[in-house]
Scaffold this active site. Sequence first.
Site, mmCIF file in Angstrom:
data_model
loop_
_atom_site.group_PDB
_atom_site.id
_atom_site.type_symbol
_atom_site.label_atom_id
_atom_site.label_comp_id
_atom_site.label_asym_id
_atom_site.label_seq_id
_atom_site.Cartn_x
_atom_site.Cartn_y
_atom_site.Cartn_z
ATOM 1 N N TYR A 191 -31.491 -61.848 -93.593
ATOM 2 C CA TYR A 191 -30.301 -60.784 -93.514
ATOM 3 C C TYR A 191 -29.925 -60.469 -94.958
ATOM 4 O O TYR A 191 -29.407 -59.323 -95.313
ATOM 5 C CB TYR A 191 -29.400 -61.382 -92.565
ATOM 6 N N ILE A 243 -19.645 -51.338 -84.964
ATOM 7 C CA ILE A 243 -19.411 -50.456 -86.193
ATOM 8 C C ILE A 243 -20.023 -48.919 -85.861
ATOM 9 O O ILE A 243 -19.567 -48.015 -86.317
ATOM 10 C CB ILE A 243 -20.028 -51.132 -87.271
#
Length: 240
Positions: A147, A14
Amino acid sequence: MARVAIVTGGTRGIGEAISLALQAEGVTVAANYAGNDERANAFSDRTGIAVFKWDVSSHEACIAGVAEVERVLGPIDIVVNNAGITRDGTLLKMSYDDWKAVIDTNLGGCFNMAKATFAGMKERKFGRFVNIGSINGQAGQYGQVNYAAAKSGIHGFTKALAQEGARFGITVNAIAPGYIDTDMVAAVPSEVLQKIVAKIPVGRLGQAHEIARGVTFLCSEEGAFVTGSTLSINGGQHMY
């Protein structure tokens, strides 16, 4: 004069797509990376985008890294906090080191980069921060307490910093990608990946360039009235 952007984790996945999209908009891009020199240099040779190596989890490294980018390219107008790592495991199996590494990189990196650049943006009365969160920071995910916590924290960080920056022409937004067709997702076992895709209403994984287009809008002059927002780009998997 072209605006200058730093994209952390900007040489692959990304981050690479974001770096290229900003470059296509006429922005001078500095792509930060932490590890693979060979891959980063190949990216730079292929794209003409300058690469700079430092660990965003280190406050001191971010201060020094930003200073070096500004010395080479000029004052920083745009920061895209994309760098992130995973150290997955259930809570009972997760070590403190795995918890701390993910929090320090994924969330701490946002603080470190903002701390290194916000004052200059305030002085120049222009700035753009785009923080890359995650669908798993919105909805949670089994085996990812570190996360999910870090990415959820990014969304809160974004809203709070947006309030501080608004009167100085600094916007702060987040993008929460769903499951994107990157190396990280490609490593998921195929049977698991099929189950993930089955839960995405549009019926496919996202593409990195689809995240990048959201970033370029939020970084543009046209995005000046958008701040403190989270743009979910997830194919309808989680409507938040």
